[in-house]
Design an enzyme around this catalytic site. Structure first.
Site, PDB file in Angstrom:
ATOM      1  CB  CYS A 122      -0.948  -0.022   1.189  1.00 37.05           C
ATOM      2  SG  CYS A 122      -1.949  -1.516   1.216  1.00 37.05           S
ATOM      3  CG  HIS A 271      -4.012   2.836   1.277  1.00 31.94           C
ATOM      4  ND1 HIS A 271      -4.292   2.112   0.132  1.00 31.94           N
ATOM      5  CD2 HIS A 271      -4.055   1.944   2.299  1.00 31.94           C
ATOM      6  CE1 HIS A 271      -4.495   0.856   0.460  1.00 31.94           C
ATOM      7  NE2 HIS A 271      -4.367   0.727   1.764  1.00 31.94           N
ATOM      8  CG  ASN A 302      -7.195  -1.680   0.061  1.00 29.64           C
ATOM      9  OD1 ASN A 302      -6.249  -1.491  -0.706  1.00 29.64           O
ATOM     10  ND2 ASN A 302      -7.032  -1.835   1.363  1.00 29.64           N
TER      11      ASN A 302
END
Lengths: 376, 72
Positions: A122, A271, A302
């Site tokens: 991430c 994020h 995500n």
């Protein structure tokens, strides 16, 4: 706090690519006891929506190379000018060689090109940008192709209801060039390696290689999900606490590094872990919610490494001052304050698996013949 | 935050239409699931600056236990 500052690299263009197949949470009522109220509640609380999932014939390099081909074409960039290729990915095509070399070959790039991989999730896009800026500041490299992506959806068992609704697959291409003009970029990055096992694939590396005794190894998580060990584990509660410790401070530190206030920033690309987490970060960092999208999670889920790029590519207005805020596996984090004036935003396209994409059987046959010296 | 305000907030946190009191047993609520645990963690962190772990949630039995954790 370590701040890295660069002023002669321009981020010229970006393009995100998603797989063609998707799942809508509305089509998964069976996982909510067939109760529409329970489904609506989960959507409201977590922001569950649509997630795109790569099929078993599609990898990150397939999507990233496709994104690069489209971006180079749309921006009329000569592939022979690319002298630096950085690939950020945790789900490589092969344990070795690195994806950057595989992508270099697929894209038929110039041999005078440095190619390297970065293994991060991430926080990876910010680390990729940081590495690109650092190497280009030497003056040796003029054009960089940064490829990033992840396959967290393809690699998550869809019956794992803690992980499955959260993740979507995506990849992207970013082009950066050296510029003699002033172009400021500030990076704030960090690591807490004591949390290395909070998000982890325990099997398949050299510590515990995947073998017959581990291939079907299941463990039960806190809510009774049966999770295959080789598909990875996330300690969600610990990661949440880490995120709330790190991300709001990261936003503030990154603005401070650039001497910006929230008024100076056009967009905060955070994020998209899930809607709840992003909303909590926004509240704790006290940044204006209208400048920090949370709906990208509901649209694409995500996207791990690609998450902040997906946020950028989802914007329709031209961008100038942008703050990136990314955090996750490692545990690691990265913030960036960037001037994106003149950026070509190639938006979000879809990768359709080619009909002749090799099946698992064909690939096995190929490698058997390859070892025999009889290439297809 | 008063106890009444806390209970009103918890209705929203848990997204439940049940009547809540400090004595409400968490396991008796249909909505006390992993989403609610995460939402409670977020609520305690955001509104009280209190960090909680899974161990805390194994020990907490009632809404009142959550309030106690929040320092009410």
């Amino acid at each position: 706090m370590t701040v890295a500052f660069f002023n002669h690299t321009r981020i010229c263009g970006i393009k995100t690519v998603l797989p063609e197949h998707f799942i809508d949470i509305d089509d998964e009522l069976q996982y909510f006891d067939n109760n529409p109220k329970k489904l609506a509640r989960a959507k409201k609380m977590m922001g569950y929506g649509r997630r795109y999932i790569a099929d078993e014939r599609t990898t990150v390099t397939d999507m990233a190379v496709y994104a690069a081909e489209k971006l180079l074409l749309e921006m009329k960039i000569d592939r022979n000018d690319i002298d630096l290729l950085i690939f950020v990915n945790q789900k490589p095509d092969y344990p070795e060689p690195c994806d950057a070399c595989v992508a270099h070959g697929k894209l038929k790039l110039n041999k005078n090109c440095t190619s390297l991989d970065i293994n991060l999730g991430c926080s990876g896009y910010v680390h990729g940008l940081l590495t690109a800026h650092a190497l280009m500041s030497s003056g040796a490299y003029k054009t960089c192709l940064l490829l990033v992506g992840d396959l967290c959806a393809r690699t998550t068992d869809q019956t794992n209801r803690k992980g499955a609704p959260v993740f979507g697959d995506a990849a992207s291409a970013t082009v950066l060039t050296y510029t003699s003009e002033e172009r400021n970029a500030y990076f704030v990055t960090g690591t807490d390696g004591t949390g290395w096992n909070k998000i982890v694939h325990p099997l398949g590396g050299m510590r515990l290689p995947l073998d017959k005794d581990t291939i079907d190894l299941y463990a039960e998580d806190t809510i009774g999900n049966r999770v295959l060990l080789h598909k990875g584990i996330m300690k969600g509660e610990d990661v949440f606490n880490f995120t709330m410790d790190v991300a709001p401070a990261l936003l503030k530190d990154t603005m401070k590094a650039a001497n910006w206030t929230a008024d100076d920033v056009d967009l905060f690309a955070i994020h998209q872990a899930n809607k709840q987490i992003v909303e909590n970060i926004i509240a704790k960092a006290e940044i204006p919610p209208e400048k920090a999208p949370v709906d990208v999670f509901s649209k694409y889920a995500n996207n791990s490494t690609n998450s902040v790029v997906t946020v950028l590519c989802d914007q329709t207005n031209p961008l100038k001052n942008v703050v990136l805020c990314a955090f996750g596996i490692g545990l690691s984090w990265g913030g960036a304050a960037l001037d994106l004036s003149g950026l070509y935003n190639g938006g979000i396209a879809h990768y359709v698996t080619p009909q002749d994409a090799p099946s698992r059987e064909r690939q096995i046959k190929y490698w058997i013949n390859f070892f025999k010296g009889e290439e297809e | 935050m008063t106890n009444e305000e806390f209970l009103t907030e918890m209705l929203d946190v848990l997204q439940t239409e049940e009547q809540l009191s400090m004595d409400t047993v968490l396991d008796d609520l249909d909505e006390w699931d992993s989403l609610s645990v995460m939402a409670t963690m977020a609520f305690l962190e955001k509104s009280f600056g209190i960090k909680t772990t899974m161990k805390d949630y194994k020990e907490m039995k009632t809404i009142g236990d959550i309030a106690k954790k929040a320092g009410l």
